[in-house]
Scaffold this motif. Structure first.
Motif, PDB file in Angstrom:
ATOM      1  N   VAL A  13      14.407 -34.478  30.999  1.00 26.48           N
ATOM      2  CA  VAL A  13      12.945 -34.451  31.116  1.00 26.48           C
ATOM      3  C   VAL A  13      12.436 -35.711  31.814  1.00 26.48           C
ATOM      4  O   VAL A  13      11.601 -35.642  32.729  1.00 26.48           O
ATOM      5  N   GLU A  32      16.867 -46.470  30.801  1.00 26.02           N
ATOM      6  CA  GLU A  32      17.734 -45.611  29.980  1.00 26.02           C
ATOM      7  C   GLU A  32      18.621 -46.471  29.083  1.00 26.02           C
ATOM      8  O   GLU A  32      19.241 -47.428  29.542  1.00 26.02           O
ATOM      9  N   LYS A  33      18.646 -46.090  27.818  1.00 26.43           N
ATOM     10  CA  LYS A  33      19.406 -46.869  26.836  1.00 26.43           C
ATOM     11  C   LYS A  33      20.905 -46.839  27.114  1.00 26.43           C
ATOM     12  O   LYS A  33      21.574 -47.871  27.100  1.00 26.43           O
ATOM     13  N   ARG A  49      22.979 -25.060  28.522  1.00 24.28           N
ATOM     14  CA  ARG A  49      21.542 -24.970  28.254  1.00 24.28           C
ATOM     15  C   ARG A  49      20.982 -23.759  28.999  1.00 24.28           C
ATOM     16  O   ARG A  49      21.035 -23.705  30.236  1.00 24.28           O
ATOM     17  N   GLY A  50      20.460 -22.804  28.235  1.00 23.55           N
ATOM     18  CA  GLY A  50      19.835 -21.640  28.857  1.00 23.55           C
ATOM     19  C   GLY A  50      18.496 -22.044  29.468  1.00 23.55           C
ATOM     20  O   GLY A  50      17.715 -22.741  28.831  1.00 23.55           O
ATOM     21  N   MET A 130      24.346 -29.296  30.824  1.00 21.66           N
ATOM     22  CA  MET A 130      23.446 -30.447  30.682  1.00 21.66           C
ATOM     23  C   MET A 130      23.858 -31.591  31.631  1.00 21.66           C
ATOM     24  O   MET A 130      23.012 -32.207  32.279  1.00 21.66           O
ATOM     25  N   VAL A 154      14.515 -49.073  25.665  1.00 24.50           N
ATOM     26  CA  VAL A 154      13.190 -49.644  25.360  1.00 24.50           C
ATOM     27  C   VAL A 154      13.180 -50.077  23.899  1.00 24.50           C
ATOM     28  O   VAL A 154      13.456 -49.284  22.998  1.00 24.50           O
ATOM     29  N   THR A 187      11.600 -44.055  20.388  1.00 26.95           N
ATOM     30  CA  THR A 187      11.053 -45.376  20.055  1.00 26.95           C
ATOM     31  C   THR A 187       9.592 -45.463  20.495  1.00 26.95           C
ATOM     32  O   THR A 187       8.737 -46.019  19.795  1.00 26.95           O
ATOM     33  N   ASP A 302      11.560 -33.893  24.137  1.00 25.69           N
ATOM     34  CA  ASP A 302      11.874 -33.978  22.702  1.00 25.69           C
ATOM     35  C   ASP A 302      11.130 -35.112  21.999  1.00 25.69           C
ATOM     36  O   ASP A 302      11.005 -35.097  20.778  1.00 25.69           O
ATOM     37  N   GLY A 312      17.259 -21.746  22.159  1.00 25.09           N
ATOM     38  CA  GLY A 312      17.417 -22.557  23.359  1.00 25.09           C
ATOM     39  C   GLY A 312      16.141 -22.728  24.172  1.00 25.09           C
ATOM     40  O   GLY A 312      16.071 -22.275  25.309  1.00 25.09           O
ATOM     41  N   GLY A 314      14.091 -25.902  23.826  1.00 28.07           N
ATOM     42  CA  GLY A 314      13.593 -27.279  23.812  1.00 28.07           C
ATOM     43  C   GLY A 314      13.573 -27.920  25.190  1.00 28.07           C
ATOM     44  O   GLY A 314      12.592 -28.573  25.574  1.00 28.07           O
ATOM     45  N   LEU A 315      14.617 -27.731  25.919  1.00 24.19           N
ATOM     46  CA  LEU A 315      14.690 -28.340  27.244  1.00 24.19           C
ATOM     47  C   LEU A 315      13.674 -27.688  28.188  1.00 24.19           C
ATOM     48  O   LEU A 315      12.995 -28.358  28.970  1.00 24.19           O
ATOM     49  N   ASN A 316      13.582 -26.372  28.082  1.00 23.78           N
ATOM     50  CA  ASN A 316      12.604 -25.662  28.912  1.00 23.78           C
ATOM     51  C   ASN A 316      11.182 -26.154  28.632  1.00 23.78           C
ATOM     52  O   ASN A 316      10.379 -26.331  29.550  1.00 23.78           O
TER      53      ASN A 316
HETATM   54  C1  LIG Z   1      23.418 -27.735  20.539  1.00 19.63           C
HETATM   55  C2  LIG Z   1      22.168 -27.711  21.352  1.00 19.63           C
HETATM   56  C3  LIG Z   1      21.915 -26.629  22.221  1.00 19.63           C
HETATM   57  C4  LIG Z   1      20.739 -26.587  22.957  1.00 19.63           C
HETATM   58  N1  LIG Z   1      20.518 -25.534  23.801  1.00 19.63           N
HETATM   59  C5  LIG Z   1      19.381 -25.482  24.517  1.00 19.63           C
HETATM   60  C6  LIG Z   1      19.150 -24.416  25.446  1.00 19.63           C
HETATM   61  O1  LIG Z   1      19.970 -23.517  25.612  1.00 19.63           O
HETATM   62  N2  LIG Z   1      17.969 -24.405  26.149  1.00 19.63           N
HETATM   63  C7  LIG Z   1      17.027 -25.371  25.957  1.00 19.63           C
HETATM   64  O2  LIG Z   1      15.971 -25.294  26.597  1.00 19.63           O
HETATM   65  N3  LIG Z   1      17.231 -26.404  25.111  1.00 19.63           N
HETATM   66  C8  LIG Z   1      18.379 -26.498  24.404  1.00 19.63           C
HETATM   67  N4  LIG Z   1      18.607 -27.550  23.578  1.00 19.63           N
HETATM   68  C9  LIG Z   1      17.582 -28.612  23.458  1.00 19.63           C
HETATM   69  C10 LIG Z   1      17.698 -29.608  24.612  1.00 19.63           C
HETATM   70  O3  LIG Z   1      18.997 -30.129  24.731  1.00 19.63           O
HETATM   71  C11 LIG Z   1      16.701 -30.742  24.415  1.00 19.63           C
HETATM   72  O4  LIG Z   1      15.432 -30.193  24.155  1.00 19.63           O
HETATM   73  C12 LIG Z   1      16.651 -31.616  25.672  1.00 19.63           C
HETATM   74  O5  LIG Z   1      17.876 -32.295  25.846  1.00 19.63           O
HETATM   75  C13 LIG Z   1      15.507 -32.609  25.597  1.00 19.63           C
HETATM   76  O6  LIG Z   1      15.514 -33.386  26.754  1.00 19.63           O
HETATM   77  P1  LIG Z   1      14.831 -34.821  26.749  1.00 19.63           P
HETATM   78  O7  LIG Z   1      15.074 -35.389  28.098  1.00 19.63           O
HETATM   79  O8  LIG Z   1      13.462 -34.702  26.228  1.00 19.63           O
HETATM   80  O9  LIG Z   1      15.633 -35.644  25.639  1.00 19.63           O
HETATM   81  P2  LIG Z   1      17.158 -36.070  25.612  1.00 19.63           P
HETATM   82  O10 LIG Z   1      18.017 -35.059  26.278  1.00 19.63           O
HETATM   83  O11 LIG Z   1      17.438 -36.395  24.189  1.00 19.63           O
HETATM   84  O12 LIG Z   1      17.195 -37.393  26.482  1.00 19.63           O
HETATM   85  C14 LIG Z   1      16.607 -38.578  25.995  1.00 19.63           C
HETATM   86  C15 LIG Z   1      17.187 -39.740  26.771  1.00 19.63           C
HETATM   87  O13 LIG Z   1      16.536 -40.931  26.329  1.00 19.63           O
HETATM   88  C16 LIG Z   1      17.510 -41.931  26.077  1.00 19.63           C
HETATM   89  N5  LIG Z   1      16.937 -42.853  25.097  1.00 19.63           N
HETATM   90  C17 LIG Z   1      16.856 -42.746  23.764  1.00 19.63           C
HETATM   91  N6  LIG Z   1      16.209 -43.794  23.227  1.00 19.63           N
HETATM   92  C18 LIG Z   1      15.868 -44.598  24.266  1.00 19.63           C
HETATM   93  C19 LIG Z   1      15.166 -45.820  24.376  1.00 19.63           C
HETATM   94  N7  LIG Z   1      14.691 -46.451  23.292  1.00 19.63           N
HETATM   95  N8  LIG Z   1      14.990 -46.359  25.596  1.00 19.63           N
HETATM   96  C20 LIG Z   1      15.457 -45.747  26.713  1.00 19.63           C
HETATM   97  N9  LIG Z   1      16.160 -44.583  26.661  1.00 19.63           N
HETATM   98  C21 LIG Z   1      16.339 -44.010  25.456  1.00 19.63           C
HETATM   99  C22 LIG Z   1      18.731 -41.165  25.601  1.00 19.63           C
HETATM  100  O14 LIG Z   1      19.907 -41.919  25.782  1.00 19.63           O
HETATM  101  C23 LIG Z   1      18.684 -39.939  26.506  1.00 19.63           C
HETATM  102  O15 LIG Z   1      19.336 -40.158  27.728  1.00 19.63           O
HETATM  103  C24 LIG Z   1      19.789 -27.625  22.826  1.00 19.63           C
HETATM  104  C25 LIG Z   1      20.043 -28.716  21.972  1.00 19.63           C
HETATM  105  C26 LIG Z   1      21.214 -28.755  21.244  1.00 19.63           C
HETATM  106  C27 LIG Z   1      21.464 -29.922  20.323  1.00 19.63           C
END
Ligand SMILES: Cc1cc2nc3c(=O)[nH]c(=O)nc-3n(C[C@H](O)[C@H](O)[C@H](O)COP(=O)(O)OP(=O)(O)OC[C@H]3O[C@@H](n4cnc5c(N)ncnc54)[C@H](O)[C@@H]3O)c2cc1C
Length: 509
Positions: A13, A32-33, A49-50, A130, A154, A187, A302, A312, A314-316
């Motif tokens: 995201v 990025e952490k 990830r669908g 992913m 951060v 955070t 997230d 599935g 959350g990512l969408n």
């Molecule tokens: C088993 C499983 C299956 C899934 N299947 C699906 C699916 O099929 N379809 C779907 O849409 N969703 C799916 N999801 C959900 C999806 O993976 C998440 O919603 C998605 O990864 C969220 O993306 P994001 O970038 O918001 O967060 P994240 O992917 O969690 O990325 C957050 C990033 O921030 C970094 N970070 C953390 N703290 C800090 C900080 N303090 N400072 C800087 N960087 C930091 C982390 O290292 C990470 O790189 C699934 C999740 C799981 C667990």
């Protein structure tokens, strides 16, 4: 240096948002952490990830679709993402998606009900790895001029009405806005004091890779038992839900003995594990920030909403946040945004998030190891087999009828624009590649021609008929591809002016 935007988190995201912001020519630093972008949990099969329709459309419109699609594999291979047409392409059979593991079939879906869909390159669905998604987005972000600093988690920040100072990796960084894309335990969300409300977990979910002493004991596929649920996607790759109220998640070390005990309990077998290779846990905790903006601090993905991965979505949801936020934040920074534009990010995205959280909660209700849930499951199985049922579930799972309430009557307003093919062969998806708004004038109306250029490079005027114009004469499309205004009759220029001013601010002349 003062960046326009600092994004915390180079997850999918954060990276997609960075691309959207750079497209609108604002400067972006991603902090990025983690040093290492690789993880077995981001690789197949756990990293599968669908992607739903709106995400696929977004990638198509930004020229990223082909790079996002999974590499070709043997037909029917385990973990194989299944592409399929959801428009008027060739009829498909077989599983098209699921609700709590109960599958609905392509042949039962009546996509003719989705009036404003046109077949095109994005008229498909698939799952992607992913790690591949992050790799493609990261390369694209860098090519657009985004700065990414890994190993810079951060730690904290101070924000005033003018700017934000961020502490990360022992350094201080300055920006006009900070966006928390730092995942479920954000955070940024915690430090900015966003209210995060919802429901507590009922189970601990496990994703494990194991060696099973006697694989014949544990059948492949998804299984509900009197004590839980497990899915074996391919030999040794297992997901399971243990209805312990989420008690185990992140509280104790994950040992082979513990995982074996849980697997025995939820599968009602005496399965023995020879080795535990990969293990992670998650829960069905479903919480959402009550607003996605506090002054100069925003949340996306997230960090703004968490729920179980069931279904599935959350990512969408997160990609949709990024697409919605990017152009609005950029316009705000460039001083072009009309009043309230940035706040419309919460207004539009919060209800979509709330709906997805409820969708995941409904699936938990059906998964509980109780007689009540088995009775509910039997009813859902009956309904999902019907044409109305399968179409309803497809709409929800694929996001096929997603609509923002923009307060306009026309049924297309607030929906993603159909992929019109113009008479010169250009498709809408290509016209949106550079992230500008579009005034599509199918009827070459003189009154609309007079509006050409009035919003500078924010709105491009395109006067071409479409091969199938779906009864429309003209429409205004936002940079995120959503329709802001549409007309089936001779358009009134004052209506267009009102809509364009609402989304693109004051005219240049
Ligand atoms: C088993 C499983 C299956 C899934 N299947 C699906 C699916 O099929 N379809 C779907 O849409 N969703 C799916 N999801 C959900 C999806 O993976 C998440 O919603 C998605 O990864 C969220 O993306 P994001 O970038 O918001 O967060 P994240 O992917 O969690 O990325 C957050 C990033 O921030 C970094 N970070 C953390 N703290 C800090 C900080 N303090 N400072 C800087 N960087 C930091 C982390 O290292 C990470 O790189 C699934 C999740 C799981 C667990």
């Amino acid at each position: 240096m003062v960046y326009d935007v600092i994004i915390a988190g180079a997850g999918p995201v954060g990276l997609f948002l960075a691309c959207e912001l750079r497209l609108a020519k604002v400067s972006v630093l991603v902090l990025e952490k983690s040093e290492d972008p690789h993880s077995p949990l981001k690789q197949l099969p756990f990293g599968m990830r669908g992607l739903w329709g709106p995400s696929i459309e977004a990638f198509y419109r930004r020229g990223l679709l082909e790079r996002m699609a999974p590499p070709p594999r043997a037909e029917g291979a385990p973990g194989q993402p299944r592409p399929g047409s959801i428009g008027s392409g060739a009829p498909l059979r077989g599983p098209a998606g699921h609700f709590a593991g109960i599958q609905f079939d392509y042949r039962n879906i009546d996509s003719s009900r989705w009036t404003y869909r046109l077949p095109g390159p994005a008229d498909t669905q698939f799952g992607s790895e992913m790690e591949q998604l992050e790799r493609v987005l990261s390369a694209h972000a860098l090519s657009l001029g985004v700065e990414i600093q890994r190993g810079h988690g951060v730690e904290g920040f101070e924000h005033s009405s003018d700017d934000v100072t961020v502490r990360a990796g022992g350094q201080r960084f300055h920006a006009r806005f900070l966006v928390g894309c730092d995942g479920a335990r954000s955070t940024v969300r915690k430090q900015a004091g966003f209210e995060f409300v919802g429901t507590e977990p009922e189970f601990t979910g496990y994703s494990i890779q194991v060696d099973i002493a006697d694989p014949s004991i544990l059948p492949l596929g998804r299984h509900y038992t009197p004590t839980g649920m497990y899915t074996q996607w391919q030999p040794g790759f297992i997901g399971m839900a243990d209805f312990d109220g989420g008690a185990f998640h992140r509280t104790e070390p994950m040992t082979r003995e513990h995982v074996q005990a849980v697997l025995r309990r939820v599968s009602c077998t005496d399965v023995t594990l020879d080795a535990l290779h990969v293990a992670s846990t998650w829960t069905d905790r479903a919480h959402q920030a009550t607003t996605y903006r506090k002054g100069r601090v925003l949340l996306a993905g997230d960090s703004a909403h968490i729920h179980s991965p069931l279904g599935g979505q959350g990512l969408n949801l997160g990609f949709g946040d990024a697409l919605n936020l990017g152009w609005k934040l950029a316009a705000t920074i460039r001083g072009e945004a009309p009043d309230g534009l940035l706040d419309s990010y919460t207004t539009e995205r919060h209800p979509i998030g709330a709906r997805v959280l409820d969708w995941s909660r409904a699936q938990v209700s059906l998964m509980r190891p109780s007689q009540h849930s088995r009775a509910l499951e039997a009813i859902v199985r009956d309904l999902i087999e019907t044409r109305d049922g399968a179409t309803y579930f497809a709409e929800r799972v694929w996001g096929a009828t997603l609509r923002y309430d923009l307060g306009e009557d026309h049924p297309l307003v607030g929906r993603s624009c159909p992929d019109f093919e113009l008479e010169d062969g250009t498709r809408l998806g290509t016209l949106l590649r550079d992230g500008t708004g579009l005034l599509l004038d199918f009827g070459h109306e003189a009154s609309l021609q007079a509006l050409d250029g009035l919003w500078g490079d924010r709105v491009r005027y395109v006067a071409h008929d479409a091969k199938d114009r779906l009864g429309l004469r003209a429409l205004l499309v936002r940079p995120d591809g959503f329709v802001a205004w549409a007309s089936d009759t001779i358009p009134r220029p004052e209506e267009v002016t009102r809509a364009a001013s609402r989304w693109f601010g004051t005219r240049d002349h």
